[in-house]
Motif scaffolding. Structure first.
Motif, mmCIF file in Angstrom:
data_model
loop_
_atom_site.group_PDB
_atom_site.id
_atom_site.type_symbol
_atom_site.label_atom_id
_atom_site.label_comp_id
_atom_site.label_asym_id
_atom_site.label_seq_id
_atom_site.Cartn_x
_atom_site.Cartn_y
_atom_site.Cartn_z
ATOM 1 N N ARG A 74 29.279 66.052 -2.227
ATOM 2 C CA ARG A 74 29.799 66.881 -1.136
ATOM 3 C C ARG A 74 29.769 68.356 -1.511
ATOM 4 O O ARG A 74 29.447 69.214 -0.681
ATOM 5 N N GLN A 75 30.106 68.646 -2.761
ATOM 6 C CA GLN A 75 30.087 70.040 -3.187
ATOM 7 C C GLN A 75 28.672 70.597 -3.144
ATOM 8 O O GLN A 75 28.440 71.735 -2.723
ATOM 9 N N SER A 86 27.734 71.208 0.440
ATOM 10 C CA SER A 86 28.420 72.398 0.940
ATOM 11 C C SER A 86 27.781 73.680 0.406
ATOM 12 O O SER A 86 27.534 74.634 1.154
ATOM 13 N N ASP A 87 27.498 73.714 -0.894
ATOM 14 C CA ASP A 87 26.879 74.905 -1.484
ATOM 15 C C ASP A 87 25.491 75.161 -0.889
ATOM 16 O O ASP A 87 25.145 76.305 -0.556
ATOM 17 N N SER A 106 29.810 67.259 4.586
ATOM 18 C CA SER A 106 30.353 67.543 3.259
ATOM 19 C C SER A 106 31.848 67.834 3.309
ATOM 20 O O SER A 106 32.546 67.674 2.312
ATOM 21 N N ARG A 107 32.344 68.261 4.477
ATOM 22 C CA ARG A 107 33.764 68.599 4.593
ATOM 23 C C ARG A 107 34.622 67.433 5.057
ATOM 24 O O ARG A 107 35.839 67.469 4.911
ATOM 25 N N ALA A 126 32.483 63.498 -4.728
ATOM 26 C CA ALA A 126 32.919 64.894 -4.697
ATOM 27 C C ALA A 126 31.788 65.836 -5.110
ATOM 28 O O ALA A 126 31.604 66.901 -4.520
#
Length: 329
Positions: A127-128, A131-132, A185-186, A124
């Motif tokens: 992935r965060q 994404s950021d 990432s999603r 997690a």
């Protein structure tokens, strides 16, 4: 009547042999044999042997039944534990916990769940971060692309326009990589799979890449002779095929074919993407799906992302032939 009484007595003696021990029961048998006639002695010995065999068989049967029940009680939780470990290994980071009632096995299950939770937390966080980072990069890349397009339109020098155009292509390629990172990432690891007809996916790829192949004077052939629905994530499968087809357009030669064949056993399909070029260089072929590995100066991310997307849907992608290159999904 005397013979029947003697037989019943010897049966009781045999039970005593098993229950009270050989010395005491053996003394009774010896005493009975001494007091019996020759005919009765044969009967006594036969009765002893038969009774011992029957009681031994009964004991073995009871032991087998008990052992079978105990083994099932132990083996079933171990099978569930192995299944949970397999789920964790295949990417399902939250295996279902089943209490077995056996303390040692339950301790292993609890530790497996704690390990899964730690893995889930790390995934997690990764992935965060992806994404950021992707969100932070998209805006400046868009602004940079607009400025370069403005330079290309307003520049009077042809060489400057060519340089601006080349920079725009690089920015667009980098933007595509950022978009791919954002998609990765999603994604949820194969949770969005659905039944797809490859003919529809091929039609979309033909519309997207057909004009580019025609402009290059090359043929693009997409054919599904198997005509069987497959389970996959629609966007992921399209991205996987687009990556391999684009590589074939850039680095391959001749006609590019995308064909479907049945897997052994009929439980899946292979999608083979092949061209007539020189193929993949021998030194990078074993590492072609690793990040930042490229023989043509590109980013080396496209095939690595395609591999991640394929594996998230439970499939695989491989270089099944080096020269001419054949990629199989």
């Amino acid at each position: 009547m005397r013979r029947y009484s003697m037989t019943m007595t010897m049966s009781a003696v045999c039970v005593a042999v098993l229950l009270l021990g050989l010395p005491l029961g053996g003394a009774w048998i010896v005493s009975a044999l001494r007091s019996a006639g020759s005919g009765d002695r044969v009967t006594i010995i036969g009765t002893v042997i038969l009774t011992v065999l029957v009681l031994t068989g009964t004991a073995l049967t009871a032991a087998s039944v008990v052992a079978s029940r105990v083994s099932r009680r132990i083996s079933a939780p171990l099978i569930y534990l192995a299944a949970e470990a397999e789920q964790l290994g295949s990417g399902q980071v939250r295996p279902r916990l089943r209490s077995s009632g056996i303390e040692e096995i339950d301790l292993v299950q609890a530790e497996l769940v704690r390990s899964a939770e730690r893995v889930a937390g790390r995934i997690a966080a990764e992935r965060q971060f992806a994404s950021d980072a992707s969100h932070q990069l998209r805006t400046p890349l868009t602004s940079l692309s607009l400025r370069l397009e403005e330079i290309e339109l307003l520049a009077d020098d042809e060489e400057m326009r060519n340089e601006a155009r080349a920079c725009i292509e690089q920015v667009e390629r980098l933007t595509g990589v950022v978009e791919d990172l954002l998609k990765v990432s999603r994604r949820t690891g194969g949770g969005t799979t659905e039944a797809l007809h490859l003919g529809e996916v091929f039609a979309q790829q033909r519309d997207e890449w057909g004009p580019a192949f025609e402009a290059a004077g090359r043929a693009l052939v997409l054919r599904d002779d198997v005509d069987r629905p497959v389970l996959a994530t629609p966007g992921s499968l399209a991205q996987e095929l687009a990556t391999v087809i684009e590589n074939s357009l850039r680095y391959g030669a001749g006609a590019t074919s995308v064909k479907v064949r049945s897997a052994k056993g009929g439980h899946g399909v292979f999608i083979d993407v092949a061209d007539e070029g020189d193929g993949v260089e021998e030194e990078i072929a074993p590492h072609v799906f690793e990040r930042h590995v490229s023989g043509h100066g590109s980013t080396g991310v496209g095939l690595a992302l395609a591999k991640d997307l394929v594996e998230a849907d439970g499939g695989k992608i491989e270089l099944s032939q080096r020269s001419p290159a054949i990629f199989s999904v």
